[in-house]
Design an enzyme around this catalytic site. Structure first.
Site, short mmCIF file in Angstrom:
data_model
loop_
_atom_site.label_atom_id
_atom_site.label_comp_id
_atom_site.label_asym_id
_atom_site.label_seq_id
_atom_site.Cartn_x
_atom_site.Cartn_y
_atom_site.Cartn_z
N ASN A 88 0.83 -1.20 0.00
CA ASN A 88 0.00 0.00 0.00
C ASN A 88 0.87 1.26 0.00
O ASN A 88 0.58 2.23 -0.71
CB ASN A 88 -0.91 -0.02 1.24
CG ASN A 88 -1.85 1.17 1.27
OD1 ASN A 88 -2.12 1.78 0.26
ND2 ASN A 88 -2.34 1.50 2.46
N THR A 120 2.88 14.00 9.47
CA THR A 120 2.65 14.28 10.90
C THR A 120 3.87 14.95 11.54
O THR A 120 5.01 14.65 11.20
CB THR A 120 2.33 12.94 11.61
OG1 THR A 120 1.21 12.35 10.96
CG2 THR A 120 2.00 13.15 13.07
N TRP A 172 6.45 9.92 13.72
CA TRP A 172 5.65 8.73 13.42
C TRP A 172 5.67 8.39 11.94
O TRP A 172 4.65 7.97 11.38
CB TRP A 172 4.20 8.88 13.91
CG TRP A 172 4.09 8.80 15.39
CD1 TRP A 172 3.78 9.80 16.26
CD2 TRP A 172 4.33 7.64 16.21
NE1 TRP A 172 3.82 9.34 17.56
CE2 TRP A 172 4.14 8.02 17.55
CE3 TRP A 172 4.69 6.31 15.93
CZ2 TRP A 172 4.30 7.14 18.62
CZ3 TRP A 172 4.84 5.44 16.99
CH2 TRP A 172 4.64 5.85 18.30
N SER A 185 6.25 6.13 9.07
CA SER A 185 6.42 4.68 8.89
C SER A 185 7.41 4.37 7.78
O SER A 185 7.38 5.02 6.73
CB SER A 185 5.08 4.03 8.52
OG SER A 185 4.11 4.30 9.48
N ARG A 223 -10.73 -26.31 21.80
CA ARG A 223 -10.59 -26.16 23.25
C ARG A 223 -11.81 -26.77 23.96
O ARG A 223 -12.95 -26.38 23.65
CB ARG A 223 -10.45 -24.68 23.61
CG ARG A 223 -10.40 -24.37 25.08
CD ARG A 223 -9.09 -24.81 25.70
NE ARG A 223 -8.98 -24.35 27.08
CZ ARG A 223 -8.01 -24.71 27.89
NH1 ARG A 223 -7.07 -25.56 27.48
NH2 ARG A 223 -7.96 -24.25 29.12
N GLN A 227 -23.43 -21.42 23.86
CA GLN A 227 -24.11 -20.51 22.93
C GLN A 227 -23.52 -19.11 22.94
O GLN A 227 -23.44 -18.45 21.89
CB GLN A 227 -25.61 -20.46 23.25
CG GLN A 227 -26.40 -19.83 22.12
CD GLN A 227 -27.89 -19.79 22.41
OE1 GLN A 227 -28.32 -19.37 23.48
NE2 GLN A 227 -28.67 -20.26 21.48
N GLU A 271 -3.62 7.04 9.97
CA GLU A 271 -4.03 7.45 8.60
C GLU A 271 -5.37 8.18 8.61
O GLU A 271 -6.26 7.89 7.81
CB GLU A 271 -4.10 6.24 7.67
CG GLU A 271 -2.77 5.98 6.99
CD GLU A 271 -2.87 4.98 5.85
OE1 GLU A 271 -3.70 5.19 4.95
OE2 GLU A 271 -2.10 4.01 5.87
N GLY A 272 -5.53 9.12 9.51
CA GLY A 272 -6.79 9.87 9.59
C GLY A 272 -7.72 9.20 10.57
O GLY A 272 -8.29 8.14 10.26
N SER A 273 -7.87 9.79 11.77
CA SER A 273 -8.63 9.11 12.83
C SER A 273 -10.09 8.92 12.40
O SER A 273 -10.59 9.63 11.52
CB SER A 273 -8.56 9.92 14.13
OG SER A 273 -9.43 11.02 14.04
C1 LIG Z 1 2.40 3.53 14.25
C2 LIG Z 1 2.07 4.81 13.57
C3 LIG Z 1 2.40 4.98 12.23
C4 LIG Z 1 2.15 6.21 11.60
N1 LIG Z 1 2.59 6.41 10.31
C5 LIG Z 1 2.54 7.66 9.78
C6 LIG Z 1 3.17 7.95 8.53
O1 LIG Z 1 3.73 7.07 7.87
N2 LIG Z 1 3.16 9.23 8.07
C7 LIG Z 1 2.55 10.24 8.76
O2 LIG Z 1 2.58 11.36 8.30
N3 LIG Z 1 1.91 9.99 9.95
C8 LIG Z 1 1.91 8.74 10.48
N4 LIG Z 1 1.31 8.49 11.69
C9 LIG Z 1 0.57 9.53 12.37
C10 LIG Z 1 -0.94 9.30 12.34
O3 LIG Z 1 -1.43 9.54 11.05
C11 LIG Z 1 -1.57 10.19 13.42
O4 LIG Z 1 -1.34 9.53 14.66
C12 LIG Z 1 -3.02 10.44 13.21
O5 LIG Z 1 -3.24 11.25 12.10
C13 LIG Z 1 -3.65 11.14 14.44
O6 LIG Z 1 -2.86 12.23 14.86
P1 LIG Z 1 -2.40 12.33 16.37
O7 LIG Z 1 -1.88 11.03 16.83
O8 LIG Z 1 -1.50 13.51 16.49
O9 LIG Z 1 -3.74 12.61 17.20
P2 LIG Z 1 -4.48 14.03 17.38
O10 LIG Z 1 -4.69 14.68 16.08
O11 LIG Z 1 -3.78 14.80 18.43
O12 LIG Z 1 -5.88 13.54 17.93
C14 LIG Z 1 -6.08 13.13 19.28
C15 LIG Z 1 -7.55 12.72 19.42
O13 LIG Z 1 -8.39 13.84 19.14
C16 LIG Z 1 -9.31 13.51 18.11
N5 LIG Z 1 -9.60 14.68 17.28
C17 LIG Z 1 -8.72 15.52 16.70
N6 LIG Z 1 -9.37 16.45 15.99
C18 LIG Z 1 -10.68 16.19 16.11
C19 LIG Z 1 -11.88 16.79 15.61
N7 LIG Z 1 -11.85 17.84 14.78
N8 LIG Z 1 -13.07 16.25 15.95
C20 LIG Z 1 -13.12 15.16 16.77
N9 LIG Z 1 -12.05 14.55 17.27
C21 LIG Z 1 -10.83 15.06 16.95
C22 LIG Z 1 -8.62 12.42 17.29
O14 LIG Z 1 -9.55 11.67 16.56
C23 LIG Z 1 -7.94 11.63 18.39
O15 LIG Z 1 -8.86 10.74 18.98
C24 LIG Z 1 1.51 7.25 12.32
C25 LIG Z 1 1.13 7.05 13.67
C26 LIG Z 1 1.41 5.86 14.29
C27 LIG Z 1 1.05 5.70 15.75
#
Ligand SMILES: Cc1cc2nc3c(=O)[nH]c(=O)nc-3n(C[C@H](O)[C@H](O)[C@H](O)COP(=O)(O)OP(=O)(O)OC[C@H]3O[C@@H](n4cnc5c(N)ncnc54)[C@H](O)[C@@H]3O)c2cc1C
Length: 377
Positions: free
Chosen positions: A87, A125, A155, A157, A265, A276, A360-362
């Protein structure tokens, strides 16, 4: 040859690839050793998998995306990391280059990507910038004919084995909101990478990357100045489809594992699957996987029709990642101590699965996308 024949042949090759390279013992060994999946790309390329969805002009067979999603699912059924690395090459390497790259960039990078010799990592990120990706602070400032980059990405990858970082930067000289994308060579001076310890996905290493006065030639700018966000996200529909398909593969694997365990098991004189409560739980797990698979198929069908249904992509991502978490959570309960053992694949699925509802976008952001498209409220 028909498309169905093509698909059949490709899926047979994928099965042979999995039998050869992704036996359960080998997958466990790689997970324990934290071995990145990059070496799997060459055999994938040799069987034509990386070129398959592209036109004949670049050696492909125009394999429809609905078939590619089946490939992704099948790879991930054996090992999530195999689907994931494919991917990355497709969605963050080949597709952005084909859509936005100059002829020189394509000549320099596409052959290595198609041959499985090259990976491009997505560097979006930052420590203070996650979901709000347009808020990136890494700056690119013009110097002579080129640019100088300063900032920090985190972060990221598979960056250690990547030749270039698809990096989104702020270009403040062009206006405060201007964002520009660069394909930053990882051997450029001023780049420092450290690995990040984490819970799971051991075969997909994550990196924190410092960019300290990194010189980047203008030849490595991807798309126009100020058009970086669109360039970086241009393959989003494909990466969401692939991510959902890989999650379905992993979820099916976990559901099958728990089902097999429930047959074997015995407690209180009978197989635990005869209770069930466990039988119905397993039925619910398989049902969730099928719902997610059908959502991926609909997304892939719409992509194959030339559509770009962002809300369906977001729905597929949510459905698949949440189905996976449902399945591994209940799979772990059904397997109990046997699943919690480091010898069990279930603990790996459970650890790995936790990432995908926010990576990849929560899923909260996916729900925002759906609400916007459907104009809710
Ligand atoms: C193992 C791993 C691999 C990754 N690989 C890559 C990579 O290859 N390239 C790259 O660029 N990034 C990468 N990332 C980053 C990943 O895309 C981010 O973790 C993700 O986009 C979320 O950002 P954050 O962790 O900063 O959380 P934040 O943005 O700080 O969010 C924290 C919480 O707040 C919520 N939130 C934020 N804004 C809103 C809103 N407007 N409404 C409601 N809820 C909200 C989020 O959903 C989350 O639950 C990786 C992360 C990990 C852990």
């Amino acid at each position: 040859m028909t498309t169905a024949d093509d698909e059949q042949l490709v899926l047979q090759s994928v099965d042979a690839f999995c039998e050869r390279h992704l036996t359960p013992a080998e997958v466990q060994r790689r997970d324990e050793a934290h071995t990145p999946a990059n070496d799997l790309l060459v055999p994938m390329a040799e069987m034509g998998l990386i070129r398959a969805p592209f036109p004949e002009a670049v050696g492909g067979i125009d394999l429809p995306w609905s078939s590619m999603c089946k490939v992704q699912e099948r790879l991930s059924y054996s090992a999530y990391f195999a689907g994931s690395i494919l991917n990355r090459v497709l969605s963050f390497g080949i597709m952005p280059l084909m859509a936005h790259g100059t002829e020189a960039q394509k000549d320099a990078l596409l052959p290595g990507l198609f041959d499985g010799q090259r990976v491009i990592a997505l560097a979006l990120t930052e420590p203070d910038v996650g979901s709000d990706a347009r808020a990136v602070k890494t700056r690119a400032v013009r110097k002579g004919d080129g640019w100088v980059l300063n900032g920090r990405k985190t972060w990221i990858s598979d960056a250690g084995g990547a030749s270039h970082l698809l990096t989104l930067c702020r270009t403040p000289e062009e206006g405060e909101r201007s964002l520009t994308a660069f394909l930053v060579p990882t051997d450029a001076p001023g780049i420092a990478m450290t690995t990040l310890p984490k819970v799971g996905n051991n075969c997909m290493p994550s990196y924190d990357i410092g960019l300290d006065d990194v010189p980047v030639a203008d030849e490595w700018r991807l798309a126009d100045v100020g058009k970086g966000f669109a360039a970086v996200t241009s393959a989003l529909i494909y990466s969401r489809a692939s991510q959902a398909a890989t999650n379905v593969g992993l979820a099916q694997s976990a559901a099958d594992l728990a089902t097999q365990y429930a047959r074997e098991r015995h407690q209180f004189g009978r197989a635990i699957g005869e209770f069930q409560v466990i039988k119905h739980r397993l039925v619910d797990m398989h049902t969730e996987v099928m719902k997610a698979r059908l959502m991926v198929r609909e997304l892939a069908r719409r992509i194959d029709m030339g559509e770009e249904p962002l809300e369906i992509a977001a729905m597929a991502k949510i459905t698949a990642t949440e189905a996976l978490q449902f399945v591994v959570n209940h799979g772990m309960q059904i397997m109990a101590s046997a699943g919690y053992s480091m010898d069990s694949a279930m603990q790996r699925h459970w650890r790995d699965a936790r990432l995908f509802t926010f990576g990849e976008g929560s899923n909260e952001i996916q729900r925002e996308i759906i609400a916007k498209v459907l104009r809710i409220p």
